[in-house]
Motif scaffolding. Structure first.
Motif, PDB file in Angstrom:
ATOM      1  N   LYS A  28       0.842  -1.199   0.000  1.00  9.44           N
ATOM      2  CA  LYS A  28       0.000   0.000   0.000  1.00  9.44           C
ATOM      3  C   LYS A  28       0.876   1.247   0.000  1.00  9.44           C
ATOM      4  O   LYS A  28       1.898   1.290   0.651  1.00  9.44           O
ATOM      5  CB  LYS A  28      -0.863  -0.057   1.254  1.00  9.44           C
TER       6      LYS A  28
ATOM      7  N   LYS B   2      -8.048  -1.069   4.358  1.00  8.38           N
ATOM      8  CA  LYS B   2      -7.571  -2.439   4.118  1.00  8.38           C
ATOM      9  C   LYS B   2      -7.661  -3.320   5.356  1.00  8.38           C
ATOM     10  O   LYS B   2      -7.853  -4.537   5.252  1.00  8.38           O
ATOM     11  CB  LYS B   2      -6.142  -2.407   3.596  1.00  8.38           C
TER      12      LYS B   2
ATOM     13  N   MET C  40     -10.644  -2.423  -2.131  1.00  7.28           N
ATOM     14  CA  MET C  40      -9.527  -2.784  -1.255  1.00  7.28           C
ATOM     15  C   MET C  40      -8.190  -2.762  -2.018  1.00  7.28           C
ATOM     16  O   MET C  40      -7.154  -2.409  -1.470  1.00  7.28           O
ATOM     17  CB  MET C  40      -9.782  -4.176  -0.705  1.00  7.28           C
TER      18      MET C  40
END
Ligand code: SF4
Ligand code: SF4
Lengths: 455, 216
Positions: free
Chosen positions: A4, A191, A219
Motif C-alpha cells: 500500500k 484495508k 480494497m
C-alpha cells in the motif's frame, strides 16, 4: 500484490464522517439526481447537434458541449476525480440498456488487454478528424460523434457485463482516468477492515447496490483511474470500510508502484493533442498551414495538416523516449519500464494546458450559451460573449500553465525519488525535467497569441 | 475463451463499421463558415470582405472604379430546394450614393456538388443553372433583391451582372454554399440498425446462456 502506498493523511480526513453527506451518497438520490439532470441536457444537445441549426454560432448543442461542458470537465477531474463518469448520460444509457437487454457476457480478454490502446488510437483519430471533417465547430460533426459514442455504449452494454464501455473503450473515460489521478479527492477502502471481510459485496453487489460497475475492488484500488465515485460501494459495503478523503494534487504519482506503458503513452499523446488543439486555434494558424502547404509542396490542405499532425503527435513521444534513453544510464532499467514510469509525470501539465486552452472558450465565449439557449425558444439575441477581458484570461492561462509545469516537474522528481532514492533522484529525473520544461514553454508560448473563437 | 473471442470479433466488426461510417455518412465536412467569402469584379482586383458581428449578417463587399457592391443572402446558409433571397446593394464608389437605375441580373451555376460534379467541375443542366433579375427593394436605397431556389447542395457560383446607363457595367462573381441542414437520417438509421442488430445478438446469447444453465 504490491504494498500500500497511499498518503497517510487520506485515512485521517474522511468526508464520509460527515453524516448528511454519507446519507446522501447512500441514498437512491445519488447519483440519480445529477444523472437525470445530465440526461435531460444531453437529450437537448443531441437533438440540437443532429437536427438544429447547422451554424455553430446559433447552436445550443455546440455551445453547451464545447463552451461549457468541455472546459469545465478538467476542473471537475481536478477537484472531484472521475465524478463526471458517475453522472455521465452515456453511463446512464449503458445501465438502462443492460438492465433490459444485456447478455452480461464476460469482457473479452483482448479488450482488457488492449482496451487502452484502442482508446489511444480512437483519441488520436477523433482529434485528427476534428480538423479534417470538423467536429467541434460543426454541430453535425459533434452530433455524429455523440451518436457514434451512444451507439458504441449501447452495443457494449447489450453484450458485456457492467460498464465495459466506460472502463475499456471510452476515450473520454480514459482522459478522465488520467486527469483525475492528479485530483484532490480519492475513494479507497480501509484495508484493515477489508482483510476480515468474507462477502466482498463492494465487488459482487448486494440488495443495496450493484457491484462496482467499473470492475474495481476498492480494497486493491491504488489509483483514481477507474473509480468514478458512483457510490455503489459506499452503499453496499456492510462494514463501513469506504473512505472519501482529500489529498494533495498529484500526490497519487509520488508513491505509485505500478506503471502501465499504455497509460503513460496516452499521457504523452495528450501533450501532442493539446498542443495541436492550441496551435490550430491561433489566429496565425491558417497562414502557417498555407506556408506549410507551399514549403512541403502539397496542394491539399488535409494532407498538409495530417503531416503536421503526425509530427505533433510523435515529437513528444520521441522526446520522452530520448529522455528515458539518457536517464537509463543512471537507472539501468529497460526503456519500456522507465518510459511507463515517467510518462505519468506529464499529466499535470496536460491537465493545466487543457484547462488553460478551454478557459478562453469558457470565459471569452461563455455568454453564447445563454444566447443560443434563448434561441431554442425562438429568441435571437446577439451581443458580446465574453465574461472577462482577454488580458485577464491570458493571465489566468499563464498561471495555469506555469502551475502545471511545476506540478509535472515536481512529479517527475518524486517518481525518481521513490524509485531510485534521494541521492540519484535529480540525475535520473534531469532529462525528464528538461523535456517537461520544453513542453511547458511551448504551451506557454501558444497562450501568448490570441485564440480563435469556437462559436 | 472461444466464446469471448467470438463476441470480441462481433464487437470489433461493429466498432469498425461505426468508425468507417463516420467519414462516409456524416454530413460533417466543415463548410466555409460563410456563404460568401470571396469575390472578384471583372477587370478589377480591389476587393475586401466585411463581416458583421454575427455570421447570419455576413456581407460581401466588392469595389471597382464605379461601383461598390455588397451582397448578402437570406437565409445565410441556404439549403437545397428552399428559396434564398440574394440582396445586392449597389453604390457609387466615389460618392457613396445608392445607384437606382441599375439593371441587376443574377445567374447561379452549380460548380461542385461533390459526387455529381463533371470533369470541369461545372454542371450545365437546366436545374443547375438558375437565372433571375433582381429588382429594387424597399429595404434600403440602392438595394436590389431576387429570390432563387438552388436545386442541389454543393458549391454554386453566382454571376451578378450590373449595368447602369450612368455608371457603366460590371460583373461580380460570388460563391454560395448550399448544404443540407436536416438531420443525417442515413447516419442515424445506420447507428440505430447496428444497435438493433447487437440487441438481437444479445437476446440470442442470453437465451443460449439460460439454456446452458437449465441443462446444468
Ligand atoms: S469494501 Fe466492504 S465489501 Fe468490499 S471488501 Fe472491503 S469490507 Fe468487504
Ligand atoms: S470503487 Fe466504488 S465508487 Fe468507485 S466506481 Fe467502484 S463502486 Fe463506484
Amino acid at each position: 500484490m504490491s504494498q500500500k502506498t497511499q498518503p497517510n493523511s487520506s485515512q485521517t480526513k474522511n468526508f464520509l464522517k460527515f453524516k448528511p453527506l454519507k446519507r446522501f451518497l447512500q441514498s437512491s438520490l445519488y447519483p440519480g439526481i445529477f444523472q437525470w439532470l445530465a440526461v435531460i441536457i444531453f437529450a437537448v444537445i443531441m437533438v440540437e447537434t443532429l437536427a438544429g441549426p447547422t451554424n455553430a454560432h446559433d447552436n445550443f448543442g455546440t455551445a453547451a458541449t464545447w463552451v461549457l461542458w468541455w472546459p469545465l470537465l478538467p476542473l471537475f477531474f481536478f477537484l472531484f476525480g472521475r465524478f463526471w463518469c458517475a453522472v455521465c448520460p452515456f453511463a446512464w444509457v449503458s445501465d438502462l440498456t443492460q438492465r433490459f437487454l444485456g447478455a452480461n457476457r464476460k469482457v473479452p480478454n483482448f479488450l482488457r488487454k488492449y482496451g487502452l490502446w484502442i482508446i489511444d488510437i480512437t483519441f488520436i483519430f477523433i482529434t485528427w478528424s476534428d480538423h479534417i471533417w470538423g467536429v467541434v465547430e460543426s454541430p453535425r460533426g459533434s452530433g455524429t460523434l455523440l451518436l457514434l459514442i451512444l451507439g458504441g455504449v449501447m452495443v457494449t452494454a447489450m453484450l458485456f457485463e457492467r460498464r465495459t464501455w466506460c472502463r475499456y473503450l471510452c476515450f473520454l473515460g480514459s482522459l478522465s482516468g488520467n486527469y483525475s489521478r492528479t485530483g484532490m479527492l480519492e475513494l479507497r477502502a480501509d484495508k484493515e477492515i477489508c482483510k476480515t471481510c468474507t462477502t466482498r459485496d463492494c465487488y459482487k453487489g448486494n440488495s443495496k447496490a450493484a457491484g462496482c460497475p467499473m470492475f474495481e475492488f476498492p480494497m486493491a484500488m491504488e489509483n483514481n483511474a477507474n473509480c468514478n465515485l458512483c457510490g455503489n460501494c459506499i452503499k453496499s459495503c456492510p462494514h463501513d470500510s469506504i473512505r472519501l478523503t482529500p489529498r494533495k494534487p498529484t500526490s497519487e504519482f509520488w508513491g505509485m508502484t505500478r506503471a502501465r506503458f499504455e497509460e503513460s503513452f496516452l499521457a504523452i499523446v495528450i501533450v501532442g493533442i493539446v498542443f495541436v488543439q492550441n496551435i490550430t486555434m491561433l489566429e496565425f494558424y491558417p497562414t502557417y498551414l498555407k506556408w506549410a502547404e507551399l514549403s512541403l509542396g502539397i496542394a491539399n490542405r488535409d494532407i498538409a495538416f495530417t503531416i503536421l499532425f503526425v509530427i505533433a503527435m510523435t515529437t513528444p513521444v520521441l522526446l520522452l523516449f530520448l529522455a528515458t534513453a539518457i536517464s537509463q544510464r543512471f537507472t539501468g532499467e529497460t526503456l519500456r519500464t522507465a518510459f511507463a514510469r515517467f510518462g505519468y509525470a506529464v499529466i499535470p501539465l496536460d491537465l493545466a494546458a487543457h484547462m488553460a486552452h478551454n478557459l478562453f472558450h469558457l470565459l471569452a465565449e461563455g455568454k453564447s450559451i445563454y444566447y443560443t439557449f434563448m434561441g431554442l425558444f425562438g429568441k435571437h439575441i446577439e451581443g458580446p460573449t465574453s465574461f472577462v477581458s482577454d488580458p485577464t484570461i491570458q493571465i489566468m492561462q499563464y498561471t495555469l500553465v506555469i502551475s502545471g509545469t511545476f506540478g509535472s516537474l515536481y512529479t517527475a522528481y518524486r517518481i525518481a525519488k521513490k524509485n531510485y532514492g534521494t541521492k540519484k533522484a535529480l540525475s535520473v529525473a534531469m532529462p525528464y525535467l528538461v523535456v517537461i520544461l520544453i513542453f511547458g514553454v511551448l504551451n506557454f508560448l501558444t497562450f501568448v497569441v490570441r485564440m480563435d473563437m469556437r462559436m | 475463451m472461444t466464446k469471448n473471442f467470438k463476441s470480441s470479433l462481433i464487437l470489433l466488426a461493429l466498432a469498425s463499421n461505426l468508425l468507417f461510417a463516420l467519414p462516409m455518412m456524416a454530413d460533417t465536412k466543415s463548410a466555409p463558415t460563410s456563404t460568401m467569402t470571396d469575390q472578384n469584379m471583372s477587370g478589377h482586383s480591389s476587393s475586401e470582405a466585411a463581416h458583421g458581428e454575427s455570421q447570419a449578417t455576413e456581407i460581401t463587399v466588392a469595389k471597382d472604379e464605379e461601383f461598390e457592391v455588397s451582397v448578402q443572402t437570406d437565409p445565410e446558409k441556404p439549403t437545397p430546394n428552399k428559396p434564398v433571397t440574394i440582396m445586392i446593394s449597389v453604390k457609387n464608389q466615389s460618392t457613396q450614393e445608392p445607384v437606382l437605375d441599375a439593371s441587376v441580373n443574377v445567374s447561379m451555376m452549380l460548380m461542385d456538388s461533390g459526387s455529381h460534379s463533371n470533369m470541369s467541375g461545372m454542371s450545365m443542366d437546366s436545374d443547375t443553372t438558375i437565372k433571375g433579375q433582381a429588382t429594387l427593394d424597399n429595404m434600403e436605397p440602392g438595394m436590389y433583391a431576387v429570390t432563387l431556389t438552388p436545386t442541389k447542395q454543393g458549391e454554386w457560383s453566382q454571376d451578378i451582372q450590373i449595368s447602369s446607363p450612368t455608371h457603366g457595367e460590371t460583373t461580380l462573381t460570388v460563391p454560395l454554399t448550399v448544404s443540407k441542414t436536416g438531420p443525417n437520417w442515413l447516419l442515424i438509421g445506420s447507428v440505430g440498425g447496428i444497435v438493433v442488430l447487437a440487441g438481437i445478438i444479445a437476446q440470442f446469447l442470453k437465451r443460449k446462456q439460460s439454456t446452458v444453465k437449465e441443462v446444468q
